[in-house]
Design a protein around this motif. Structure first.
Motif, PDB file in Angstrom:
ATOM      1  N   HIS A 334       0.673  -1.186   0.059  1.00  0.00           N
ATOM      2  CA  HIS A 334       0.077   0.496   0.166  1.00  0.00           C
ATOM      3  C   HIS A 334       0.496   1.190   0.033  1.00  0.00           C
ATOM      4  O   HIS A 334       0.418   2.518   0.731  1.00  0.00           O
ATOM      5  CB  HIS A 334      -0.885  -0.225   0.699  1.00  0.00           C
ATOM      6  N   GLN A 336       3.156   4.543  -1.859  1.00  0.00           N
ATOM      7  CA  GLN A 336       2.406   6.019  -2.171  1.00  0.00           C
ATOM      8  C   GLN A 336       2.575   5.275  -3.679  1.00  0.00           C
ATOM      9  O   GLN A 336       4.185   5.896  -3.898  1.00  0.00           O
ATOM     10  CB  GLN A 336       2.823   7.111  -2.169  1.00  0.00           C
ATOM     11  N   TYR A 371      -4.625   4.734  -2.467  1.00  0.00           N
ATOM     12  CA  TYR A 371      -4.671   6.551  -2.823  1.00  0.00           C
ATOM     13  C   TYR A 371      -5.743   6.360  -3.962  1.00  0.00           C
ATOM     14  O   TYR A 371      -5.867   7.341  -4.025  1.00  0.00           O
ATOM     15  CB  TYR A 371      -3.977   7.209  -2.213  1.00  0.00           C
TER      16      TYR A 371
END
Length: 898
Positions: A334, A336, A371
Motif C-alpha cells: 500500500h 504511494q 490512494y
C-alpha cells in the motif's frame, strides 16, 4: 522635399483604416491565405541576397514585411492582458510568443540583408522598390502609427546601407529615411511602458514606445486576433478543464461507462481474517458479485528465491473466488506508488501478482493504485504486466467514517447523483459490514443492477459492456427495415425526372450511413411500383420477412401525389402508383386512409412515412415529448408521416445532383443538419423541424408533418454514425449548385436557434409548432466526435471558418484526438496556410504515429510551404507505412521533384 507623412501623424485616418482590417480592406487585410506567401517569399529574398544581379522582387519584400507586422501584432495581443490569463494559457502564450518573436527576428534579419543587397546592387529599379517600401511604411492603408514601429530597425538598417552610396538619389533617400526615423522617435517616446512590457522580455530588438491611445490600438488588434486563435495557429489548443472523474484514461477504468442504474462493488486492503468472509456472505444473500483488491503482504511473502509463499489469510481469498468474486492487485504494501520510482513500482506489482497467481491463477488482471494515486508513468508500468487500472467514482469513505449510518447516507447520496459507477469499500472494517446490508436494501428496492467483472469487461446479467466504453444512449432497435419507391415513367401522368434517383440515393444513405442491411431495404421503381406490388410489399412481404415489435420501418415514396374532394366536402389525399390514372383515383391510387391502415397493421415499434409528393387530406396528431426521451421512446408506439407539400403544390425537381428540392434537403438533414440539439440523434420531429423551413425557403412547397392516429407519441430515431475520415486530397466537397442551394437555405435560417419551435403545416392545411427535444448530455469523447462530425460537414460545404472552429472544439474536449488534429490541419491547408497546417499534421502524428495519411498531408504542406527537407522525410515515411496506399504514386512523384 515635402515632409514625411509620418511627421503629420494622421491619427484619424489610421484609426479608420484599422477599423477596416476585419472587413478585408487595405494592404494588411489578413485574408485567410496571408501566411501562404511567407515561405516562398523568403526563398525569393534569400535567392536575391545570394544573387543581387537578378531583378528585385517587390512582392517578396511586401510579403515578408506583412508577416513581420502580423507577428508583431500577434505578440501584442498575446501579452496585452497577460495578467488576466489562466496559468495554463499564460504558459502557452509565453512559449508561442517567444516562437513568434524569433520567427520575426529571422524575417527582419532577412529584410536587412535583402535591402542592403538591393542598395548595393546598383540596379536602376532599386529606387522604385525602395520608394514603394517607404511609402507603404509612411502612409500605407490599414497601418496604425504603432504598427510602423515594427519597422524601425528595418529603416535603421536601410539608412546605413544608403549612407554608403554618395549619388544624389541616395542622398535624397537618406534624408527621407532620417525624417521617417525622427517621426518614429516622436511616436516611440509616447509608448515607453506598454511595448517595453510586451517586448522587453525578448532582448535587443524590443521596441520601447508609449502612446496615450494604446488601449484603442490593442482593442483594434483584438478585433482581428485573439489569444485562442494565435495559439491554435501555432498548434496549441487548451482543453476544457476536466471535472474529476469525468474523463477517463483508456488505461484506467472509472465506471462512467456502465449503463444507467448499474454499479460494481469493490473492496480494498484485504483479505481480512473476519470481515472479508462476512462481506462475502452479505453479497451472497443479495446475489451481488464483488471485486476484492488485495494487498500482497496480506496474502503471504516472496522468499529469497523469488517464489511466492502463501500465508494464513490466503484461504480467505480462495473462498472469495469460490463464491464468485474476483481478486485484483492492490500493490504489496500500500505504498504511494505515484511517487515511487519505476523499479519500486514494478516490485510492488510483481510480488503481489505472483502471490495472486498462486491463489487464483490468471485471474481478473486488474490493479488498483493505493490512494487512487495514478500517474501517466505508473499507468504505463502496468502494461508490462498486462494489467488494467480500476479507479472508482463513488467513495464510501468507510476508512474514515466510524458511523455505519453515515456511511449508508453518503453512499446512497453519491449513487443518486452519479446514477452508475464503481463503489469503493474496504473489507477490513466492521463498520463496512454493518453498513453494507442497509445500502443493498435500498439499491435493490430502487432497481439498481450489479455488474461483475469477467474476461476484461463488465458483465451485467448476460450483457457484456467493454471497459472504458461510455454509457452512450442508443435507439434500441432490433432490426431496421425500409421500403423505397421511386417512379419517373408514368404512362398517364406527367413524367418526373428525379424520383428514381431520389429513391436510390435514400437507399444508399440508409445502407451506407445508417447500417440498414441491404436485404432489409426493399425497393420498387418505375414499372415495378404498381398498386398491387406496393400494397403487397407493405401488407404481406414485411411480415413474411420476420418483422418484430422492436423493429423500425421507413417507407419512402417519390412520385406523384394528388388530392380528391369527397362528396362530404372533405379532402382525401392519394399517392399515385405507376399504373393509376387521373380518372380512376378511387380504384387505382392508394388513399391516405389505406396508408393509415397499413401503419396500424405493421407490427414494428416505429414506422415513418416520408412522401416526396404533394397532396392533402389526412388529420394528424402530436404526441407529448419526454425529457428522458430515448428510454420512454423505446416503449411507445410511433407512426409518423412527413410529406413534401400540400394540395395544388408541385414537387420542385430542381435540386442539386439530380434530386428534388425536398429529397436533397432530406439527405442533407440526414447527413447531420437535422440534429438540431446536437446529441447525435435525429428524430422524425427534428427532421421535420429542419426540412419544413428549409424547403419552403427555396421552393413553393410547404412540407407537412405529424403523427398518424393510433400513435402513442413514439419517435422514429436515426443515430448518426461517427465520422472517421481523415481529410485529404481525396475528400470530396459539394459542387457549386449544391453549395449555392445550401447557402440560400442557411441565409434563410440564419439567426434562428436550431432548437427554437418551428411552425409547420399539418396535412389538413393547418399549422402546428414542433420543438426538438432536449439534448442528451454526452461524455467528452462523444461530444468531441460530434464536433468533429460538424467540422467535416462544414468542410464539405467549404465553410472553412466553421470547420476550423468545430475541429478546435473537438480538440478542447479531447486533446489526444488525432482525427480532429489532422482535419484541422487540412482546413488550414485548403486556405494555403501551410505553416499552420504542418503544425497540426505534426500534432496528429504525435497522437497517432501509425496514421499514414497525416504524413502525406504533412509532406504536401511542407512542400508547398518551402520546407523541402521536412517534406521529403514525410513523403518517405508515408511510403514506408503505405507503399501501396492511395497516395503512393503522388508521394513518389513529389519525391522526384526534390
Amino acid at each position: 522635399m515635402p515632409p514625411s507623412p509620418l511627421t503629420k501623424r494622421p491619427w484619424l485616418l489610421a484609426s479608420l483604416a484599422l477599423l477596416l482590417i476585419g472587413a478585408g480592406a487595405g494592404f494588411l487585410a489578413f485574408r485567410p491565405g496571408a501566411g501562404r506567401q511567407d515561405g516562398s517569399a523568403r526563398q525569393r529574398l534569400q535567392a536575391f541576397v545570394a544573387n543581387p544581379r537578378q531583378k528585385p522582387d517587390a512582392a517578396a519584400f511586401e510579403a515578408v514585411m506583412k508577416e513581420v507586422l502580423r507577428g508583431y501584432r500577434q505578440i501584442i495581443v498575446l501579452f496585452a492582458d497577460e495578467a488576466g490569463l489562466k496559468p495554463e494559457e499564460a504558459a502557452h502564450a509565453a512559449r508561442i510568443g517567444k516562437a513568434i518573436y524569433h520567427e520575426n527576428q529571422d524575417r527582419l534579419i532577412l529584410l536587412d540583408d535583402a535591402l542592403t543587397a538591393l542598395v548595393a546592387s546598383g540596379q536602376g529599379s532599386r529606387a522604385a522598390v525602395l520608394d514603394d517600401l517607404l511609402t507603404w511604411i509612411e502612409s500605407g492603408s490599414g497601418l496604425f502609427d504603432a504598427d510602423r514601429l515594427a519597422f524601425k530597425e528595418t529603416l535603421q538598417a536601410l539608412r546605413k546601407a544608403v549612407a554608403e552610396d554618395q549619388t544624389l538619389p541616395a542622398v535624397k533617400l537618406h534624408r527621407r529615411i532620417m525624417e521617417d526615423l525622427s517621426a518614429l522617435g516622436e511616436i516611440e517616446a509616447q509608448y515607453d511602458r506598454e511595448l517595453r512590457q510586451v517586448f522587453g522580455r525578448f532582448g535587443e530588438r524590443g521596441i520601447q514606445v508609449r502612446r496615450q491611445r494604446w488601449e484603442d490600438y490593442v482593442a483594434k488588434l483584438k478585433a482581428t486576433f485573439s489569444v485562442e486563435a494565435i495559439l491554435r495557429d501555432y498548434g496549441t489548443i487548451i482543453p476544457y478543464p476536466q471535472v474529476k472523474g469525468a474523463a477517463e484514461d483508456a488505461r484506467e477504468i472509472s465506471g462512467k461507462g456502465l449503463p444507467p442504474r448499474t454499479l460494481l462493488l469493490t473492496f480494498d486492503d484485504g483479505p481480512h481474517g473476519t470481515y472479508s468472509e462476512e462481506i462475502s456472505a452479505i453479497l451472497k444473500q443479495y446475489g451481488v458479485p464483488g471485486v476484492f483488491f488485495e494487498l500482497g503482504q496480506n496474502l503471504g511473502r516472496i522468499d529469497a528465491g523469488g517464489r511466492p509463499v502463501l500465508g494464513r489469510l490466503a484461504p480467505v481469498s480462495q473462498h472469495l473466488l469460490a463464491s464468485g468474486h474476483q481478486l485484483g492487485n492492490h500493490s504489496f504494501s500500500h505504498a504511494q506508488l505515484a511517487k515511487a520510482d519505476a523499479g519500486a513500482l514494478q516490485t510492488e506489482i510483481r510480488q503481489t501478482e505472483a502471490l495472486l497467481a498462486a491463489v487464483r491463477g490468471d485471474g481478473a488482471r486488474l490493479f488498483r493504485f493505493p490512494y487512487g494515486a495514478s500517474s501517466p508513468a505508473s499507468l504505463a508500468s502496468l502494461e508490462a504486466f498486462h494489467l488494467r487500472a480500476m479507479a472508482w467514482n463513488i467513495d464510501s469513505r468507510d476508512w474514515a467514517d466510524p458511523v455505519p449510518s453515515s456511511i449508508v447516507d453518503r453512499v446512497l447520496r453519491e449513487v443518486d447523483g452519479e446514477q452508475r459507477g464503481i463503489v469503493l469499500f474496504h473489507d477490513i472494517n466492521e463498520r463496512t459490514v454493518k453498513a453494507l446490508p442497509l445500502i443493498l436494501d435500498r439499491l435493490v428496492a430502487e432497481g439498481y443492477r450489479f455488474a461483475s467483472w469477467e474476461n476484461g469487461a463488465f458483465k451485467i446479467g448476460d450483457a457484456v459492456v467493454p471497459a472504458g466504453a461510455k454509457a452512450v444512449p442508443t435507439t434500441g432497435y432490433r432490426e431496421s427495415w425500409a421500403v423505397v419507391i421511386g417512379i419517373d415513367d408514368y404512362p398517364r401522368w406527367p413524367r418526373l425526372q428525379y424520383a428514381v434517383r431520389d429513391a436510390e440515393a435514400l437507399r444508399r444513405t440508409l445502407v451506407e450511413r445508417f447500417a440498414f442491411r441491404e436485404d432489409h431495404v426493399l425497393a420498387l421503381k418505375n414499372q415495378e411500383a404498381t398498386r398491387a406490388n406496393i400494397l403487397g410489399l407493405l401488407h404481406d412481404k414485411l411480415g413474411q420477412l420476420g418483422l418484430q415489435r422492436d423493429d423500425r420501418v421507413l417507407v419512402f415514396f417519390a412520385g406523384h401525389g394528388t388530392t380528391r374532394k369527397l362528396s362530404s366536402g372533405r379532402d382525401l389525399g392519394y399517392i399515385v402508383p405507376v399504373d393509376a390514372g387521373p380518372e380512376n383515383l378511387a380504384t387505382e391510387a392508394i388513399p391516405m386512409t389505406e396508408i393509415q391502415n397499413l401503419a396500424e397493421a405493421i407490427p414494428a415499434k416505429h414506422v415513418f412515412f416520408v412522401m416526396d409528393s404533394c397532396y392533402s387530406g389526412l388529420g394528424l396528431t402530436r404526441g407529448a415529448g419526454s425529457q428522458n426521451f430515448l428510454k420512454e421512446n423505446a416503449r411507445r408506439i410511433g407512426r409518423q408521416m412527413l410529406t413534401a407539400g400540400g394540395a395544388d403544390q408541385m414537387v420542385a425537381d430542381g435540386g442539386p445532383n439530380g434530386h428534388s428540392i425536398f429529397t436533397w434537403t432530406l439527405l442533407q438533414g440526414l447527413d447531420g443538419k437535422a440534429d438540431l440539439n446536437g446529441d447525435g440523434f435525429i428524430t422524425a420531429t427534428e427532421l421535420a423541424a429542419y426540412l419544413s423551413p428549409a424547403v419552403s425557403s427555396v421552393s413553393a412547397q410547404t412540407p407537412a408533418f405529424g403523427s398518424l392516429p393510433g400513435s402513442e407519441g413514439g419517435e422514429f430515431v436515426f443515430e448518426l454514425p461517427a465520422e472517421t475520415e481523415f481529410l485529404s486530397p481525396d475528400t470530396r466537397q459539394l459542387e457549386s449548385s449544391a453549395l449555392a442551394l445550401n447557402q440560400k437555405i442557411a441565409a434563410h435560417l440564419e439567426g434562428r436557434k436550431p432548437t427554437a419551435p418551428a411552425t409547420i403545416k399539418t396535412l389538413e392545411g393547418g399549422e402546428t409548432k414542433l420543438t426538438p427535444g432536449k439534448a442528451i448530455v454526452l461524455a467528452p469523447r462523444q461530444a468531441a466526435q460530434r464536433a468533429n462530425d460538424r467540422g467535416l460537414q462544414a468542410y464539405r460545404e467549404k465553410r472553412y471558418a466553421d470547420a476550423e472552429a468545430a475541429f478546435a472544439e473537438a480538440l478542447k474536449l479531447r486533446p489526444d484526438f488525432a482525427l480532429a488534429a489532422n482535419n484541422l490541419g487540412y482546413v488550414y491547408y485548403k486556405q494555403d496556410r501551410f505553416a499552420e497546417a504542418a503544425r497540426w499534421f505534426e500534432n496528429a502524428i504525435r497522437m497517432d504515429p501509425s496514421r499514414a495519411i497525416a504524413y502525406l498531408n504533412l509532406g504536401d504542406a511542407c512542400f508547398k510551404g518551402g520546407e523541402l527537407p521536412k517534406a521529403r522525410k514525410a513523403f518517405e515515411t508515408y511510403l514506408e507505412l503505405a507503399p501501396k496506399g492511395a497516395g503512393s504514386a503522388y508521394a513518389r512523384d513529389r519525391l522526384q521533384r526534390f
